[in-house]
Design a protein around this motif. Sequence first.
Motif, PDB file in Angstrom:
ATOM      1  N   LEU A  36       0.850  -1.206   0.000  1.00 16.13           N
ATOM      2  CA  LEU A  36       0.000   0.000   0.000  1.00 16.13           C
ATOM      3  C   LEU A  36       0.875   1.242   0.000  1.00 16.13           C
ATOM      4  CD1 LEU A  36      -2.625  -1.072   2.675  1.00 16.13           C
ATOM      5  CD2 LEU A  36      -3.027  -0.790   0.228  1.00 16.13           C
ATOM      6  N   GLY A  37       2.047   1.107   0.572  1.00 18.75           N
ATOM      7  CA  GLY A  37       2.961   2.248   0.632  1.00 18.75           C
ATOM      8  C   GLY A  37       4.289   1.823   1.203  1.00 18.75           C
ATOM      9  N   LYS A  60      -1.594  -4.558   2.751  1.00 16.90           N
ATOM     10  CA  LYS A  60      -2.959  -4.923   3.107  1.00 16.90           C
ATOM     11  C   LYS A  60      -2.952  -6.358   3.621  1.00 16.90           C
ATOM     12  CE  LYS A  60      -7.307  -4.990   0.662  1.00 16.90           C
ATOM     13  NZ  LYS A  60      -7.940  -4.609  -0.585  1.00 16.90           N
ATOM     14  N   TYR A 115      -7.979  -0.351   7.705  1.00 19.67           N
ATOM     15  CA  TYR A 115      -7.590  -0.157   6.306  1.00 19.67           C
ATOM     16  C   TYR A 115      -8.372   1.018   5.710  1.00 19.67           C
ATOM     17  CZ  TYR A 115      -7.514  -1.095   1.259  1.00 19.67           C
ATOM     18  OH  TYR A 115      -7.407  -0.975  -0.095  1.00 19.67           O
ATOM     19  N   GLY A 156      -7.274   5.383  -0.128  1.00 15.83           N
ATOM     20  CA  GLY A 156      -5.895   5.801  -0.427  1.00 15.83           C
ATOM     21  C   GLY A 156      -5.591   7.238  -0.019  1.00 15.83           C
ATOM     22  N   GLU A 157      -4.446   7.721  -0.486  1.00 16.27           N
ATOM     23  CA  GLU A 157      -3.958   9.058  -0.091  1.00 16.27           C
ATOM     24  C   GLU A 157      -4.740  10.166  -0.792  1.00 16.27           C
ATOM     25  OE1 GLU A 157       0.155   9.092  -1.241  1.00 16.27           O
ATOM     26  OE2 GLU A 157       0.581   7.229  -0.176  1.00 16.27           O
ATOM     27  N   GLU A 216      -3.510  11.574  -4.323  1.00 13.64           N
ATOM     28  CA  GLU A 216      -3.941  11.171  -5.672  1.00 13.64           C
ATOM     29  C   GLU A 216      -4.937  12.172  -6.265  1.00 13.64           C
ATOM     30  OE1 GLU A 216      -2.430   8.864  -7.257  1.00 13.64           O
ATOM     31  OE2 GLU A 216      -1.275   8.287  -5.475  1.00 13.64           O
ATOM     32  N   GLN A 241       0.240  12.778   1.551  1.00 10.86           N
ATOM     33  CA  GLN A 241       0.531  11.334   1.587  1.00 10.86           C
ATOM     34  C   GLN A 241       0.158  10.709   2.928  1.00 10.86           C
ATOM     35  OE1 GLN A 241       2.562  13.766   0.695  1.00 10.86           O
ATOM     36  NE2 GLN A 241       3.542  13.296  -1.255  1.00 10.86           N
ATOM     37  N   LEU A 267      -5.419   9.991   4.541  1.00  9.45           N
ATOM     38  CA  LEU A 267      -6.046   8.968   3.702  1.00  9.45           C
ATOM     39  C   LEU A 267      -7.566   9.126   3.718  1.00  9.45           C
ATOM     40  CD1 LEU A 267      -3.972   5.829   4.813  1.00  9.45           C
ATOM     41  CD2 LEU A 267      -3.321   7.646   3.243  1.00  9.45           C
ATOM     42  N   ASN A 281     -13.137   6.164  -1.953  1.00  8.91           N
ATOM     43  CA  ASN A 281     -12.772   7.056  -3.033  1.00  8.91           C
ATOM     44  C   ASN A 281     -13.970   7.561  -3.814  1.00  8.91           C
ATOM     45  OD1 ASN A 281     -10.974   8.224  -4.716  1.00  8.91           O
ATOM     46  ND2 ASN A 281      -9.723   6.382  -4.851  1.00  8.91           N
TER      47      ASN A 281
END
Length: 320
Positions: free
Chosen positions: A30-31, A40, A103, A107-108, A111, A153, A156, A160
């Motif tokens: 994931l990063g 994950k 989780y 995402g960040e 993006e 970054q 999160l 999305n």
Amino acid sequence: MDKSCLVSDTQTVPREEPFVSSYRLGAHELGRGKFAVVRKCVELASGKEYAAKFLRKRRKGEDCRSDIINEIAILEMARFSPYVVDLHEVYETNSEIILVMEYAAGGEIFEQCVADQDEGFTEKDVVRLIRQILQGVLHLHRSNVVHLDLKPQNILLTSNNPLGDIRIVDFGLSRRVDAIKEIREILGTPEYVAPEVLNYEPISTATDMWSIGVLTYIMLTGVSPFLGDTKQETFLNISQVNIQYAQEEFEGISDLAIDFIKCLLMKNPRKRMRADQCLKHPWLSSPNDCEALEETTIEEKEVEAPELSEELVLLASYTV
Ligand code: ADP
Ligand code: MG
């Protein structure tokens, strides 16, 4: 930095049995940072998804266990903030500590910040998300904790599409603010650090507020306001507060948003808005209309918040 400002008391007892006996690891990362990899995973017993951050205990030949314990302690302190990532459990091996966290599937926010305009955030989105970031940060600041690495970054999203809620992560640089004695190194990422960090001056909760100013600018425009061609140029831009609110980048963005950013990107940390004041700023307290100005009296603003632009004060006196 002096290790005495690390928080060392934690409630979580690290498990010593193998991580893989309770979790199935996902294939992709994931990063990844300098000393950590995030992957994950799925908890076998519950089938639930988590993010596991694998942190090396030895870094550059030095024992860094106390830094990781600090990160755990701060996640525990922030447990009751919905906008700080939830810590599920911790594992420890000879070489690593593994933080099993909620989780964040979206995402960040990075993006969306760099996405094309039609996929990026609208001002309305930014108002909602910045409000959540501020609520998370206010919780930290009330516990005397500074994050010191707030950037796109490390912020999160739970989802999305549709756009979910904020989760603040990465407490690797976080400190108890009352315990910081001196800084000997420049912490954080150049583009987002406050002038006092560059000048080795005292760090406070106001240091995070600067980063929130930079973050707001980037979320609205997709442009990093102080980024230069070199690190030196970036540092110079920050210490001179060399910032433009160019018409083309701010096209369609409200004056209130610009005023909000200006109230945070103040060189003097004492003049910056605090998290609680930010939440009362008209841009956030009532998006896209002026009702908020009626709610807060001008008197209150003069006492608590840094000066608003002339235009806004005029607007305020008009509505009151
Ligand atoms: P580092 O200290 O190496 O920067 P972070 O804690 O910031 O480590 O994690 C690195 C990256 O991993 C993040 O920028 C993000 O992309 C991803 N990540 C971290 N935690 C989570 C999480 N809980 N859910 C989803 N992705 C995560
Ligand atoms: Mg990070």
